[in-house]
Design a protein around this motif. Structure first.
Motif, PDB file in Angstrom:
ATOM      1  N   GLY A 168      -0.601  10.833  -5.383  1.00  0.00           N
ATOM      2  CA  GLY A 168      -0.522  11.295  -3.995  1.00  0.00           C
ATOM      3  C   GLY A 168      -1.838  11.506  -3.301  1.00  0.00           C
ATOM      4  O   GLY A 168      -1.863  12.042  -2.189  1.00  0.00           O
ATOM      5  N   GLN A 169      -2.934  11.101  -3.905  1.00  0.00           N
ATOM      6  CA  GLN A 169      -4.237  11.258  -3.246  1.00  0.00           C
ATOM      7  C   GLN A 169      -4.353  10.371  -2.017  1.00  0.00           C
ATOM      8  O   GLN A 169      -5.057  10.716  -1.057  1.00  0.00           O
ATOM      9  CB  GLN A 169      -5.369  10.920  -4.228  1.00  0.00           C
ATOM     10  CG  GLN A 169      -5.655  12.013  -5.249  1.00  0.00           C
ATOM     11  CD  GLN A 169      -6.798  11.618  -6.168  1.00  0.00           C
ATOM     12  OE1 GLN A 169      -6.590  10.981  -7.189  1.00  0.00           O
ATOM     13  NE2 GLN A 169      -8.004  12.002  -5.808  1.00  0.00           N
ATOM     14  N   VAL A 170      -3.696   9.221  -2.073  1.00  0.00           N
ATOM     15  CA  VAL A 170      -3.656   8.342  -0.895  1.00  0.00           C
ATOM     16  C   VAL A 170      -2.224   7.927  -0.661  1.00  0.00           C
ATOM     17  O   VAL A 170      -1.383   7.935  -1.598  1.00  0.00           O
ATOM     18  CB  VAL A 170      -4.532   7.080  -1.085  1.00  0.00           C
ATOM     19  CG1 VAL A 170      -5.992   7.466  -1.162  1.00  0.00           C
ATOM     20  CG2 VAL A 170      -4.120   6.283  -2.307  1.00  0.00           C
ATOM     21  N   LYS A 171      -1.892   7.576   0.561  1.00  0.00           N
ATOM     22  CA  LYS A 171      -0.536   7.158   0.906  1.00  0.00           C
ATOM     23  C   LYS A 171      -0.590   5.880   1.726  1.00  0.00           C
ATOM     24  O   LYS A 171      -1.563   5.619   2.425  1.00  0.00           O
ATOM     25  CB  LYS A 171       0.172   8.252   1.712  1.00  0.00           C
ATOM     26  CG  LYS A 171       0.420   9.527   0.925  1.00  0.00           C
ATOM     27  CD  LYS A 171       1.137  10.570   1.783  1.00  0.00           C
ATOM     28  CE  LYS A 171       1.387  11.847   1.000  1.00  0.00           C
ATOM     29  NZ  LYS A 171       2.079  12.864   1.819  1.00  0.00           N
ATOM     30  N   VAL A 172       0.465   5.099   1.621  1.00  0.00           N
ATOM     31  CA  VAL A 172       0.589   3.886   2.412  1.00  0.00           C
ATOM     32  C   VAL A 172       1.406   4.223   3.654  1.00  0.00           C
ATOM     33  O   VAL A 172       2.571   4.585   3.547  1.00  0.00           O
ATOM     34  CB  VAL A 172       1.267   2.752   1.608  1.00  0.00           C
ATOM     35  CG1 VAL A 172       1.414   1.515   2.483  1.00  0.00           C
ATOM     36  CG2 VAL A 172       0.468   2.429   0.362  1.00  0.00           C
ATOM     37  N   GLU A 173       0.806   4.159   4.814  1.00  0.00           N
ATOM     38  CA  GLU A 173       1.512   4.469   6.071  1.00  0.00           C
ATOM     39  C   GLU A 173       2.308   3.255   6.531  1.00  0.00           C
ATOM     40  O   GLU A 173       1.816   2.145   6.465  1.00  0.00           O
ATOM     41  CB  GLU A 173       0.476   4.866   7.145  1.00  0.00           C
ATOM     42  CG  GLU A 173      -0.303   6.120   6.802  1.00  0.00           C
ATOM     43  CD  GLU A 173       0.562   7.366   6.791  1.00  0.00           C
ATOM     44  OE1 GLU A 173       1.692   7.306   7.330  1.00  0.00           O
ATOM     45  OE2 GLU A 173       0.115   8.384   6.197  1.00  0.00           O
TER      46      GLU A 173
END
Length: 235
Positions: free
Chosen positions: A230-235
Motif C-alpha cells: 500500500g505504499q503506492v496505489k494505481v489511480e
C-alpha cells in the motif's frame, strides 16, 4: 532474421552475386574443398580458428581467499551462463587481486565465449562488457571485426559436431586446442563486409531489447512490494 540471413548466404551459398542475384542459384562457380568435404564458392577459403582469431581461457580464484571476491567489481562469467546467446550482466565478481593471483583474464566487450565442458559444452555467447571467465570457457576473438558475427554463427552451427568429437560424451572433451584446430569456411572480403553491415543492426536490437527487459524487471521488482503493502496505489 540474422540467422536466416546467415543460412541463406553461407549454408545455401545464395549471397548476392555481382548482379544482386542469389549466387549459387544463378550458376555461381563452386569448387570442391577436400578439407570440409563439400563445394564452396570459388574465391572462398578454408582456415582454422587459430588463423582467424585469438583465443584464451579463464580461471577461478581460490574460493577460500576472501580478498579475491569481497567487494569485487570485475565481472566473472561461469560456463552455466552460456545458455543465453548474449550475456548483458553477471552476478559474479572478483577483485583485482583475485584476477592477478589466478588464471583469470579480462576479455574485451564483444568476445565470443564457448563452454568447453559441463552441461553447456559447445554453447556460445557474446559478452557485451569486459569480463573474466572460469577455466571451463574458451574466449574467441576474431582478428577482423567483419568476422565477428559470422564466426558466432559458424560456431553455433558446429554445436552438434562439437558434442560428438569423440566416442561417448564429448561434452567433457572440448579444449582450447581443439577449438583452435576447427576448420571454417571463410568468405571473400566483399561478402563478409556486406554480411557484417546487415547483421550488426540485428545484434544491436537483440542486445538493446535484453537490456530494456532487464531494466523493466528491476523496476517491477522495486515497485511490486510497494504496491502490495500500500505504499503506492494505481489511480
Amino acid at each position: 532474421m540474422a540467422k536466416t540471413l546467415y543460412d541463406y548466404w553461407f549454408v545455401q551459398f545464395d549471397f548476392p552475386n555481382a548482379n544482386g542475384k542469389p549466387y549459387k542459384s544463378n550458376g555461381g562457380k563452386m569448387v570442391w574443398n577436400e578439407v570440409v568435404k563439400r563445394e564452396i564458392p570459388i574465391s572462398w577459403e578454408v582456415r582454422k580458428i587459430s588463423q582467424i582469431a585469438k583465443t584464451g581461457s579463464g580461471g577461478t580464484p581460490k574460493s577460500t581467499e576472501k580478498d579475491y571476491y569481497e567487494n569485487g567489481d570485475i565481472p566473472w562469467v561461469n560456463s552455466g551462463e552460456l545458455n543465453n546467446s548474449f550475456i548483458i550482466s553477471t552476478n559474479n565478481f572478483i577483485t583485482e587481486v583475485g584476477m592477478k593471483n589466478s588464471s583469470a583474464k579480462l576479455f574485451p566487450r564483444n568476445t565470443i565465449l564457448m563452454a568447453m565442458y559441463g552441461a553447456t559444452a559447445g554453447k556460445t555467447s557474446i559478452i557485451s562488457f569486459e569480463a573474466t571467465t572460469n577455466q571451463a570457457i574458451c574466449a574467441v576473438m576474431p582478428l577482423e571485426k567483419e568476422m565477428f558475427h559470422y564466426t558466432k554463427f559458424v560456431l553455433d552451427d558446429m554445436y552438434r559436431y562439437l558434442i560428438n568429437l569423440s566416442t561417448g560424451s564429448a561434452r567433457d572433451n572440448l579444449s582450447q586446442d581443439k577449438i583452435r584446430e576447427l576448420n571454417i569456411i571463410v568468405p571473400n572480403n566483399f561478402v563478409l563486409n556486406q554480411h557484417s553491415k546487415m547483421t550488426i543492426k540485428y545484434f544491436d536490437k537483440i542486445r538493446n531489447n535484453l537490456q530494456q527487459n532487464q531494466q523493466l524487471s528491476s523496476l517491477r521488482d522495486w515497485l511490486l512490494p510497494m504496491l502490495m503493502n500500500g505504499q503506492v496505489k494505481v489511480e
